[in-house]
Design an enzyme around this catalytic site. Structure first.
Site, PDB file in Angstrom:
ATOM      1  N   SER A   1       0.741  -1.082   0.058  1.00 56.67           N
ATOM      2  CA  SER A   1       0.038   0.189   0.145  1.00 56.67           C
ATOM      3  C   SER A   1       0.881   1.157   0.146  1.00 56.67           C
ATOM      4  O   SER A   1       2.160   1.230   0.039  1.00 56.67           O
ATOM      5  CB  SER A   1      -1.055   0.160   1.336  1.00 56.67           C
ATOM      6  N   LYS A   2       0.189   2.477   0.076  1.00 54.45           N
ATOM      7  CA  LYS A   2       1.173   3.704  -0.060  1.00 54.45           C
ATOM      8  C   LYS A   2       1.950   3.873   1.134  1.00 54.45           C
ATOM      9  O   LYS A   2       3.025   4.461   0.909  1.00 54.45           O
ATOM     10  CB  LYS A   2       0.056   4.950  -0.216  1.00 54.45           C
TER      11      LYS A   2
END
Length: 476
Positions: free
Chosen positions: A240-241
């Site tokens: 994920s980010k």
């Protein structure tokens, strides 16, 4: 060496070139170059609602920055929609596809019934042999998938992967509005572009089974598949980010070098013995699909930073300077940084690079650590530097100042000798003098070697900064 190997990188322009896509592009590029073949670029822009020109430009820019070139002009999938429809009609004419008139509501009910019965979906099969078209319904065209037996993928990474045909439904190849769907478009484009090897994420494994069925129905040769495990975060969760699932442009803006990022990405899933640092020439020489692992790789910012630090130290100063000059306009405060550096500051920065590179992990850190080069007098001290300049330290600078004024020539060696001579005379450790000097010259508690700092700043600026912070010595 010539080869008939043709790979392709086929991003969907619905967003930036993310780090997983960059690795896929790298693997395709390396395999093509390793085998003396070609890598083609196909922009899969058939999702007209989500595809944007900005995303296409970001993908092309990201590939250029990573120095991953492709052969020929990019192919835009949407422009080939007529060819995709032609093949759908061919399947229909050959009895390998059929018109499906089921409504969305009917399909939803069939899905629910299949789930309740624990069986494959099979929706649309009632229309497989439908001869009479219902009035007022525009049909989709579905591929007539085999119901019996198995579809086998001999994958270069995953090994032998078997799909029971009863679990693969009759997929839509042409929507009711006449637009082709992903799996049909990919098969037609890969065939027409003479793609020999499809290297992509293992989230496409089921698509590989569907596409293989379409290849066989059309009598076309199936390419070699190589499905690479996805990249996970350090905790093993989906990337994920917060883990680093950012666009390639974000890594450029954070000050990473393309060679370092390529080196790091290739090690996410591929290995060559215990080698960690590998030149592009090494990678092209060594890369092969059989040495890609089957386990998900874990992204680790700390390892990337350490690798980038190595590349900073080993990259020629002239190239680092060029990349710094290209980076500054892209930074949020790039205008202010450029103004502080000014027209003549770049040469000073290049002179200081050997010392700055040793203490930085990114280009942005180099810029931050180089702030002292362009600071205006009087130098503002940070909190740590303040602690290094109490009254006694300022008086030490006052005693040292006239000795430095006499140093000739103004070189690190001569300056080192003068400071050491004073330290020995005063009975002080070198650090007790170097640290106040560092604070006075840079405003910080850490910097490149203090004698290098004195040289880079020059005699006039250095003495002026010391004079600003020094206290006069007491006289009898």
């Amino acid at each position: 060496m010539s080869s008939n190997v043709v790979t392709r990188f086929a991003p969907s322009p619905t967003g930036y070139l993310h780090i997983g896509g960059a690795r896929t592009a790298l693997f395709n590029w390396l395999y093509a170059r390793a085998k003396g073949g070609k890598m083609l670029l196909r922009i899969e822009d058939t999702d007209r609602a989500r595809s944007t020109e900005g995303a296409i430009l970001a993908i092309l820019d990201g590939l250029h920055w990573l120095e991953l070139d492709w052969d020929g002009e990019p192919v835009y999938q949407f422009s080939r929609a007529a060819r995709h429809r032609e093949v759908a009609e061919q399947l229909l004419a050959q009895g390998k596809a059929y018109r499906c008139y089921s409504s969305a509501e009917e399909l939803a009910a069939m899905r629910e019934m299949a789930r309740a019965a624990g069986s494959a979906l099979g929706y649309g099969w009632r229309d497989r042999d439908e001869k009479k078209a219902p009035v007022g319904i525009t049909p989709v065209i579905r591929f007539k998938a085999p119901r019996e037996g198995e579809t086998v993928i001999e994958d270069r990474v995953q090994g032998r992967v078997v799909f029971a045909n009863k679990d693969l439904d009759d997929l839509v190849v042409l929507r009711s509005d006449g637009t082709p769907t992903y799996n049909l478009s990919v098969v037609v484009d890969d065939h027409d572009m003479d793609i020999t090897h499809v290297i992509r994420g293992d989230d496409h494994l089921t698509n590989a089974a569907r596409q293989t069925q379409i290849y066989r129905a059309l009598g076309w040769k199936t390419p070699v598949f190589a499905h690479v495990p996805l990249i996970h975060g350090p905790d093993g969760a989906k990337l994920s980010k917060r883990h680093g699932a950012l666009g390639v442009g974000a890594y450029r803006a954070m000050g990473y070098l393309p060679a370092a990022l390529r080196n790091y990405l290739v090690r996410l899933g591929w290995s060559h013995g215990d080698d960690e640092i590998m030149s592009t020439e090494d990678l092209v020489s060594w890369f092969d699909l059989d040495t890609i692992g089957r386990s998900a790789a874990r992204f680790d910012f700390a390892k990337l930073e350490n690798l980038n630090a190595h590349y900073l130290r080993t990259t020629p100063d002239a190239e680092i300077l060029r990349r710094l000059q290209a980076l500054v306009p892209e930074l949020p405060d790039g205008g202010d940084i450029a103004a502080r550096i000014g027209s003549d500051g770049w040469s000073r920065l290049q002179h200081a690079l050997p010392g700055l590179k040793e203490r930085a992990k990114t280009l942005v850190e180099i810029l931050n650590n180089a702030e002292y080069l362009f600071a205006k007098r009087p130098i503002v001290l940070d909190a740590q530097a303040e602690k290094l300049l109490d009254e006694a330290d300022r008086r030490t600078l006052g005693v040292l100042l006239p000795r430095l004024e006499e140093v000739e020539p103004w070189t690190p060696e001569a300056l080192d000798a003068a400071v050491r001579a004073y330290a020995e005379e005063a009975g002080l450790k070198l650090g007790k003098i170097a640290q106040p000097l560092r604070a006075a010259l840079t405003g910080r508690s850490t910097s490149p070697g203090i004698f290098d700092v004195l040289e880079v700043l020059g005699r006039e600026e250095s003495l002026g900064r010391i004079r600003d912070k020094a206290l006069p010595t007491k006289t009898a």
